[in-house]
Each structure stands twice: as structure tokens, then as C-alpha cells.
Design a protein around this motif. Structure first.
Motif, mmCIF file in Angstrom:
data_model
loop_
_atom_site.group_PDB
_atom_site.id
_atom_site.type_symbol
_atom_site.label_atom_id
_atom_site.label_comp_id
_atom_site.label_asym_id
_atom_site.label_seq_id
_atom_site.Cartn_x
_atom_site.Cartn_y
_atom_site.Cartn_z
ATOM 1 N N ASP A 11 -6.777 -14.517 11.490
ATOM 2 C CA ASP A 11 -6.067 -13.867 10.386
ATOM 3 C C ASP A 11 -5.171 -14.934 9.758
ATOM 4 O O ASP A 11 -4.167 -15.340 10.341
ATOM 5 N N ASN A 46 2.735 -12.476 13.180
ATOM 6 C CA ASN A 46 3.598 -11.553 12.456
ATOM 7 C C ASN A 46 4.271 -10.650 13.488
ATOM 8 O O ASN A 46 3.570 -9.883 14.137
ATOM 9 N N THR A 95 7.109 -2.390 9.936
ATOM 10 C CA THR A 95 5.739 -2.912 10.085
ATOM 11 C C THR A 95 5.182 -2.845 11.502
ATOM 12 O O THR A 95 3.973 -2.859 11.700
ATOM 13 N N ARG A 145 12.808 -9.656 9.392
ATOM 14 C CA ARG A 145 11.782 -10.583 8.910
ATOM 15 C C ARG A 145 11.955 -10.785 7.410
ATOM 16 O O ARG A 145 12.054 -9.811 6.665
ATOM 17 N N THR A 176 -3.533 -8.749 -0.031
ATOM 18 C CA THR A 176 -2.357 -8.051 -0.561
ATOM 19 C C THR A 176 -1.172 -9.007 -0.661
ATOM 20 O O THR A 176 -0.280 -8.804 -1.484
ATOM 21 N N LYS A 177 -1.159 -10.036 0.200
ATOM 22 C CA LYS A 177 0.013 -10.875 0.399
ATOM 23 C C LYS A 177 -0.049 -12.114 -0.503
ATOM 24 O O LYS A 177 -0.054 -11.994 -1.705
ATOM 25 N N TYR A 214 0.287 -8.112 13.590
ATOM 26 C CA TYR A 214 0.681 -7.031 12.683
ATOM 27 C C TYR A 214 0.459 -5.667 13.365
ATOM 28 O O TYR A 214 -0.596 -5.434 13.960
ATOM 29 N N ILE A 232 -10.585 -6.148 8.595
ATOM 30 C CA ILE A 232 -10.577 -6.243 10.063
ATOM 31 C C ILE A 232 -11.554 -5.223 10.655
ATOM 32 O O ILE A 232 -12.323 -5.516 11.576
ATOM 33 N N THR A 247 -2.778 -3.787 12.736
ATOM 34 C CA THR A 247 -3.961 -4.340 13.399
ATOM 35 C C THR A 247 -4.014 -3.813 14.834
ATOM 36 O O THR A 247 -5.060 -3.363 15.320
ATOM 37 N N VAL A 261 -3.581 -4.023 -3.156
ATOM 38 C CA VAL A 261 -3.871 -3.983 -1.717
ATOM 39 C C VAL A 261 -5.325 -4.409 -1.558
ATOM 40 O O VAL A 261 -6.210 -3.850 -2.206
ATOM 41 N N MET A 262 -5.565 -5.440 -0.716
ATOM 42 C CA MET A 262 -6.924 -5.987 -0.641
ATOM 43 C C MET A 262 -7.121 -6.808 0.625
ATOM 44 O O MET A 262 -6.155 -7.353 1.178
ATOM 45 N N GLU A 285 8.334 -3.057 3.021
ATOM 46 C CA GLU A 285 7.177 -3.538 3.777
ATOM 47 C C GLU A 285 6.498 -4.627 2.944
ATOM 48 O O GLU A 285 6.751 -4.768 1.766
ATOM 49 N N SER A 286 5.582 -5.334 3.572
ATOM 50 C CA SER A 286 4.752 -6.348 2.925
ATOM 51 C C SER A 286 5.464 -7.702 2.808
ATOM 52 O O SER A 286 6.606 -7.872 3.254
ATOM 53 N N GLY A 305 -6.561 -5.250 3.809
ATOM 54 C CA GLY A 305 -6.703 -6.171 4.936
ATOM 55 C C GLY A 305 -7.271 -5.453 6.142
ATOM 56 O O GLY A 305 -8.153 -5.971 6.841
ATOM 57 N N LEU A 306 -6.779 -4.238 6.379
ATOM 58 C CA LEU A 306 -7.274 -3.493 7.543
ATOM 59 C C LEU A 306 -8.753 -3.150 7.399
ATOM 60 O O LEU A 306 -9.488 -3.124 8.390
ATOM 61 N N SER A 323 -5.142 -10.491 4.634
ATOM 62 C CA SER A 323 -4.617 -9.405 3.834
ATOM 63 C C SER A 323 -4.336 -10.081 2.486
ATOM 64 O O SER A 323 -3.307 -10.743 2.311
HETATM 65 O O1 P1T Z 1 -1.886 -4.099 4.479
HETATM 66 P P1 P1T Z 1 -3.309 -4.626 4.493
HETATM 67 O O2 P1T Z 1 -3.716 -5.302 3.243
HETATM 68 O O3 P1T Z 1 -4.288 -3.607 4.973
HETATM 69 O O4 P1T Z 1 -3.311 -5.826 5.578
HETATM 70 C C1 P1T Z 1 -3.032 -5.636 6.945
HETATM 71 C C2 P1T Z 1 -2.453 -6.891 7.537
HETATM 72 C C3 P1T Z 1 -3.267 -7.737 8.277
HETATM 73 N N1 P1T Z 1 -2.802 -8.889 8.814
HETATM 74 C C4 P1T Z 1 -1.524 -9.271 8.636
HETATM 75 C C5 P1T Z 1 -1.054 -10.552 9.247
HETATM 76 C C6 P1T Z 1 -0.657 -8.490 7.892
HETATM 77 O O5 P1T Z 1 0.607 -8.909 7.727
HETATM 78 C C7 P1T Z 1 -1.117 -7.256 7.332
HETATM 79 C C8 P1T Z 1 -0.220 -6.360 6.565
HETATM 80 N N2 P1T Z 1 1.127 -6.560 6.808
HETATM 81 C C9 P1T Z 1 2.183 -5.877 6.268
HETATM 82 C C10 P1T Z 1 2.043 -4.860 5.415
HETATM 83 C C11 P1T Z 1 3.509 -6.370 6.670
HETATM 84 O O6 P1T Z 1 4.512 -6.048 6.009
HETATM 85 O O7 P1T Z 1 3.568 -7.111 7.660
#
Ligand code: P1T
Length: 379
Positions: free
Chosen positions: A170, A145, A339, A359, A194-195, A98, A78, A101, A204-205, A323-324, A74-75, A192
Motif C-alpha cells: 500500500d 498509518n 480512522t 495524526r 483519494t489521498k 489503516y 484492496i 483495511t 474517493v478512488m 478524516e483522510s 482504496g478499499l 487510496s
Molecule cells: O478511503 P479509501 O479510498 O477506501 O482508502 C482506504 C485506505 C487504504 N490505505 C490507506 C493507507 C489509507 O490511509 C486508506 C484510507 N485512509 C483514511 C481515510 C485515513 O484518514 O487514514
């Protein structure tokens, strides 16, 4: 095609070679050429890979966009958006977001001369007074978040359009099951993946989705030039995850509702943050722009008791302290030390991220087991 069909079929067709219904995992870095430049659309997997293309088409489809781009996190997604900017440009961002971010903005991009203003956006009209001639991007998380603040995407888009500023949303917490920011006037959606999109805590993506072709070309250039792409195996997993997004989200929302109400009635709990409550400050906006209220719930202990909060997260058995978020399994987190640890204490406390805040990412297990777990952990 409706949303529940798009998650399964959007942008997909059986593979040309053998008709495989799922796209093969093209585990290759490169592609044979008959003559220099004579290839079948793919030359090197940083630039493009057929499994990733299938996923990028799915991203575009479920968000009602035209172009999807997949990144290694996700980062990284961004990071690609911020690389549209140049030194001297200004970004107006939500002040509740987050921690990673915030860290990317302040510790990396500020060094390269990009300026950030972190502001409360619960009242969208508030944004306009911060706009200058240098403002080039508005960055919105909604729900935020971890405080679950809701920002009015349509009203923010109207302001951004009026001043010719890009609006990026986001959409990680809501997912396109609950809200579709491009339809509401945003220019860029970020996830993200990943979620919830991946949905199984196994990758992770990141994702970007846009409608505008010129903007898509600039982002594709950055994706290839900077190179933070995801691999074919992860692309396959994310595609598989997206196929059940709608059924998972339905259950996340049901369980989230049950957990939020349980906590709200618990004598040892002070505040519960969930946009479905009628007394949530932005409930009306949430009702208007979202189809339901999601599976994320944050809460504080009575008297902001830090020790009590730590005891609760340590006692949980069905919820895992980690986390996550957004996977099928329920997770609990302590934002102040996990986080959001990269946000200075006085900054995070301004938005409500106090030391007793917990959370929850409410998963899709049986609701009774989740409530029983909270009951035994809180005592
Ligand atoms: O972890 P990543 O895939 O790089 O994504 C970053 C990210 C971006 N935006 C939001 C709203 C997010 O929640 C996250 C990642 N957050 C966590 C790891 C968490 O536990 O909140």
C-alpha cells in the motif's frame, strides 16, 4: 521519461477525435456496436471506459508498472487483491495499518475462510517465521498509518519471492514520488488515490498497479466481475491531480519536515513520529528506499494526556479536524476515535495508537501559518 515528466505525460496522448490535450470525460455507460461484438474497443463502462483507461495508463506509468487498474475506493482495490485468494489461504499483514483495511480483512474476508496474521515488520527477517504452506499474500503498508513505521520493501520482496508468495504494498502515504515498490521487487502496488494521487480532497478512488501480465489479467477479471469501478468524472479529476503530484509532494515534504521539527522541540509534546528523524527506528531504511520523508507526521502529548490531545485538535484553525489525508489542505486526525476506531483498543495500543495520538496530514500552505497554528493550538 523521468518521474516529473511521467506525472504529466505518462501513458497519455492527445485524444484521437479532436486532439484535446486532456482526455474527454466519456460520460457514457455503453457504446454503439455495428454488429454484435463489432465495437471500437469499448462495450460497457464497467469493463472499460476511455477516461478511466487514460487514468489507468497514468497509474502504470508513474509507478513503473505495466498495468494500472482504477477502483471506486482504496478499499475496493484492496478487496480486489484479496479476491485472488481462496478459503484456507493465509495473509501476513503489517500490524500497524489503516483501520478500514484491518476491518475489511477481519470482518469480511475472515468470514470467507481467509486467515490473517498481523505482525510487526520493522525487522523484515521477522516475517519468515510466520510463513506456512498456506501463505499466499504479504500485505505491507510503508510508512504505516498512523505510526510511520518503515518496512524494508526489498528485503520483504526477497522473502516473498523465495517462498513464491505475492507481495502487495500500500503506497498511499509515500506515493511514487517517494518510493516505487515494483522497482524494489513487490508484485502489486495499491493506492487510496483519494489521498495524494487525487490530491485535492474531491474524490474517493483506489488503484492497483502490476508488472506481470498474468496477474494483471486476473485482477482485470475481478475488477469487471465484482464491478467496483470509478466513474469517468472522477477519473478525469484524478488525472488532473496526478499532473501536479511531484510539485505538491515536494512542498508536502518541506512542510512535513518543518512541522516535525517544531513538534519535536515543543515541551508539551512527548513523541513525534516522522521517518526523517535520525533517531526514528527505521530511518536508515527510509533513507535508502525513499527520496524524502513525506508530509505525514504523528505525535503524542506529554504523559499521553487524552484531554490535551482533544483540546489541540479542537483548537486548530488552519488544520481542519477531519478524516483522510494527502490533499493540498492540512488536516488533523485523532486515530483512536476516527480512522482506527475499528481496531480493538488493546490491538491498536500494541502498535502505539494510544488515546493521545494526533495524526497530521501536512498540506502545502505557507509553512509559517502551519507552525503558528500549531503554536496557538498547543499553547
Ligand atoms: O478511503 P479509501 O479510498 O477506501 O482508502 C482506504 C485506505 C487504504 N490505505 C490507506 C493507507 C489509507 O490511509 C486508506 C484510507 N485512509 C483514511 C481515510 C485515513 O484518514 O487514514
Amino acid at each position: 521519461m523521468k518521474f516529473n515528466t511521467k506525472t504529466i505525460h505518462g501513458g497519455q496522448k492527445p485524444d484521437a477525435a479532436y486532439g484535446s490535450v486532456m482526455p474527454p470525460i466519456y460520460q457514457t455507460s455503453t457504446y454503439a456496436q455495428s454488429t454484435p461484438g463489432g465495437h471500437k474497443g469499448y462495450e460497457y463502462s464497467r469493463s472499460a471506459n476511455p477516461t478511466r483507461t487514460a487514468l489507468e495508463n497514468s497509474f502504470a506509468s508513474i509507478e513503473n508498472g505495466k498495468f494500472g487498474l482504477a477502483f471506486s475506493s482504496g478499499l475496493a482495490a484492496i478487496d480486489a487483491v484479496l479476491k485472488l485468494l481462496k478459503p484456507g489461504d493465509e495473509v501476513i499483514s503489517t500490524n500497524d495499518l489503516y483501520g478500514g483495511t484491518y476491518r475489511l480483512f477481519t470482518s469480511i474476508f475472515e468470514k470467507f475462510g481467509i486467515n490473517f496474521k498481523f505482525i510487526g515488520m520493522a525487522n523484515a527477517a521477522n516475517i519468515e517465521s510466520y510463513i506456512t504452506n498456506n501463505t499466499k499474500l504479504i500485505w505491507v503498508e510503508t510508512p504505516t498509518n498512523p505510526m510511520m513505521t518503515i518496512i524494508d520493501i526489498k528485503a520483504t520482496a526477497t522473502i516473498a519471492n523465495k517462498h513464491n508468495i505475492l507481495l502487495a504494498v500500500d503506497n498511499t502515504f509515500a506515493t511514487p514520488y517517494l518510493q516505487r515498490p515494483l522497482d524494489l521487487g513487490a508484485d502489486i502496488i495499491m493506492h487510496s488515490a483519494t489521498k495524494y494521487l487525487g490530491g485535492h480532497s474531491d474524490l474517493v478512488m483506489g488503484a492497483l498497479i502490476v508488472k506481470d501480465e498474468a496477474l494483471a489479467k486476473r485482477l482485470y477479471f475481478i475488477q469487471n466481475a465484482s464491478g467496483a469501478v470509478c466513474g469517468p468524472q472522477d477519473s478525469f479529476l484524478a488525472l488532473r491531480g496526478i499532473k501536479t503530484l511531484h510539485v505538491r509532494m515536494q512542498r508536502h515534504c518541506e512542510n512535513g519536515r518543518a512541522v516535525a521539527h517544531y513538534l519535536a522541540n515543543h515541551p508539551k509534546i512527548e513523541n513525534v513520529y516522522w521517518p526523517g528523524f535520525e533517531n526514528h527506528p527505521n530511518h536508515a531504511i527510509a533513507k535508502n528506499q525513499m527520496n524524502d520523508f513525506g508530509g505525514m507526521v504523528s505525535f503524542t502529548t506529554k504523559g499521553n494526556n487524552y484531554k490535551e490531545a482533544i483540546k489541540i485538535v479542537e483548537n486548530l484553525k488552519v488544520f481542519t479536524l477531519a478524516e483522510s489525508l494527502g490533499g493540498v489542505e492540512s488536516l488533523a486526525g485523532h486515530p483512536a476515535s476516527m480512522t482506527h476506531a475499528s481496531i480493538p483498543k488493546e490491538e491498536r495500543e500494541k502498535t502505539g495508537v494510544v488515546d493521545s495520538l494526533i495524526r497530521l496530514s501536512v498540506g502545502i500552505e505557507d509553512e509559517d501559518d502551519l507552525i503558528a497554528d500549531l503554536k496557538q493550538a498547543i499553547g
